[in-house]
Design an enzyme around this catalytic site. Structure first.
Site, PDB file in Angstrom:
ATOM      1  N   GLU A 153       0.812  -1.209   0.000  1.00 28.37           N
ATOM      2  CA  GLU A 153       0.000   0.000   0.000  1.00 28.37           C
ATOM      3  C   GLU A 153       0.848   1.263   0.000  1.00 28.37           C
ATOM      4  OE1 GLU A 153      -2.230  -0.491   3.580  1.00 28.37           O
ATOM      5  OE2 GLU A 153      -3.707  -1.778   2.625  1.00 28.37           O
ATOM      6  N   GLU A 154       2.106   1.132  -0.327  1.00 28.36           N
ATOM      7  CA  GLU A 154       3.003   2.277  -0.264  1.00 28.36           C
ATOM      8  C   GLU A 154       3.469   2.682  -1.658  1.00 28.36           C
ATOM      9  OE1 GLU A 154       6.122   1.211   2.448  1.00 28.36           O
ATOM     10  OE2 GLU A 154       4.801   1.362   4.175  1.00 28.36           O
TER      11      GLU A 154
END
Length: 116
Positions: free
Chosen positions: A25-26
């Protein structure tokens, strides 16, 4: 929603900036010739735009926020490893501080000292 954030990043970046997914999710945004103030302005534009988007999911609509950590060369590190570590530490300060915020690496260092 990950794709939606990616779209926001692409719209907000300059032609000379690079956006890449870094982990689940980065994301990482690499900005040339950008000081901490410029990086913080970009981070806040990203947060603001993302907050305005309503995502449609099978169970209804969702609003999404993001936590951001930023690090600038050479203050936060003189090589990739040091810069990523500084940005990651700043990201976790944002998350522990209530989420949906941007934190610069120098602020993260001060927070660690104050908490320590």
């Amino acid at each position: 929603m990950i794709r939606g954030l990616g779209d926001v990043l692409k719209r907000q970046k300059r032609n000379t900036d690079v956006v890449a997914r870094f982990g689940g999710e980065e994301f990482v945004v690499l900005c040339e010739q950008t000081d901490e103030n410029g990086a913080m302005l970009l981070a806040e534009r990203i947060r603001d735009e993302l907050a305005k988007i309503v995502f449609h999911a099978p169970n209804g609509t969702l609003s999404v926020t993001c936590s951001i950590g930023l690090a600038t060369f050479p203050d936060a590190g003189r090589d990739w490893e040091a810069l990523f570590k500084s940005a990651d530490e700043a990201l976790y300060v944002s998350k522990r501080g209530g989420r949906n915020r941007s934190t610069a690496s120098h602020a993260a260092s001060k927070t660690k000292v104050a908490a320590g």
